[in-house]
Enzyme design. Sequence first.
Site, PDB file in Angstrom:
ATOM      1  N   ASN A 183       0.958  -1.188   0.055  1.00 30.29           N
ATOM      2  CA  ASN A 183      -0.003   0.104   0.059  1.00 30.29           C
ATOM      3  C   ASN A 183       0.786   1.459   0.027  1.00 30.29           C
ATOM      4  OD1 ASN A 183      -2.284  -1.445   0.142  1.00 30.29           O
ATOM      5  ND2 ASN A 183      -2.568  -1.308   2.460  1.00 30.29           N
TER       6      ASN A 183
ATOM      7  N   SER B  68      -1.975   1.590  -7.542  1.00 29.85           N
ATOM      8  CA  SER B  68      -3.274   1.956  -8.147  1.00 29.85           C
ATOM      9  C   SER B  68      -3.380   3.466  -8.792  1.00 29.85           C
ATOM     10  CB  SER B  68      -4.268   2.189  -6.748  1.00 29.85           C
ATOM     11  OG  SER B  68      -4.472   1.075  -6.369  1.00 29.85           O
TER      12      SER B  68
ATOM     13  N   GLU C  44      -6.973  -3.841  -7.794  1.00 30.43           N
ATOM     14  CA  GLU C  44      -7.238  -4.686  -6.306  1.00 30.43           C
ATOM     15  C   GLU C  44      -8.844  -5.315  -6.374  1.00 30.43           C
ATOM     16  OE1 GLU C  44      -5.077  -5.183  -4.145  1.00 30.43           O
ATOM     17  OE2 GLU C  44      -3.622  -3.599  -4.229  1.00 30.43           O
TER      18      GLU C  44
END
Length: 279
Positions: A41, A46, A166
Site C-alpha cells: 500500500n 493504483s 485490487e
Amino acid sequence: MDKLIEVNELFFRYNEEDQWILKGVSLFVKQGEWLSIIGHNGSGKSTLAKCLNGLLLPEKGSVRVNHLDTRDESHIWDIRRQVGMVFQNPDNQFVGSTVRDDVAFGMENHGIPREEMLIRLDDALKQVQMEAFADREPHRLSGGQKQRVAIAGIIALKPSIIILDEATSMLDPEGRSEIIRTMRLLNKEHGVTVISITHDLEEAIYSDRIIVMNHGELLDQGSPRDIFKETKLLKDIGLDLPFTVKLRQELQKQGCPLSDRALFQEELVEELWTLRSKI
C-alpha cells in the site's frame, strides 16, 4: 506481440506541494498478455492504474494507449473505450436493478444499438458464467459473483484491455478463485489483455509478467518464476510470499533438496513425489 500501452518517464503527484506518487516510471504492456503490477500500500500501483486509462494525467512523461496520448483531450474517450477498469468494491459499481440492467447500462451510455446490445449482453454473461443470474438483483449475489457481473459490464463494451484494480482484495478465497478463473479464461481463450493491480502474490503467480513497484518507482520486472527467486527483495518491501513458495523454502531449510522452480501446489507435489521415488 504489439505494445498496447507504453509509459515513458511518468511522474505524477496530486498537488504541487505533495511528494511525487510516481517517479519516472517506464513500462509497456503487450497485446494479449496478463501483466501483474504488485507492491505494498502506497507504492503507487493504483495511481499508475488510473494513469493507464486517462483517469489521471501525467505531470511529466507520457502514457500512450494504442499510440494515443492520454493528455490529448480529443482521444481520451477512445482510450477509455479500449481500457476497462474493475475496482475494489463491486457494490460501488452497480446502477441497475438486475444483473441484465447493470451490464446493459454502460452500452446504453455508449449509444450501442439495441439489437447489438442484446447480443453483447448475452455473450458477456456467458463469458463470466453468469447467464443464469441475469434477472437477479445484484446486491443478492456473493462477492465473487458481483465482481463477475462488473467484469461482464466491461466485456460488453469490448475493450482491448481490462484493468483489475485490487478487484479481489475484498473477496473470500472462493471469490478470489472465481475471478482468477474468469480472467484466465478471458485472457487465454478470448485474447483480452489483463492488467492486475494487486498486493496478493497468490494472484500474481498466474500472470505472464510481473512488475514490482516500491515508493513510486519500478523496482523489478520479469516472469513470475524470475520474480519469486528474489524472495528477499519482496520481503524487504513488505510483501507476503505465495503459500507454495513459503512451504518450499521451509522444506529446503529442513534439508529437502528442492529446486526453486515450483510456484503452484501441483508443481511442488510433483517434485516431492519425484524425490520420494528416488529414495
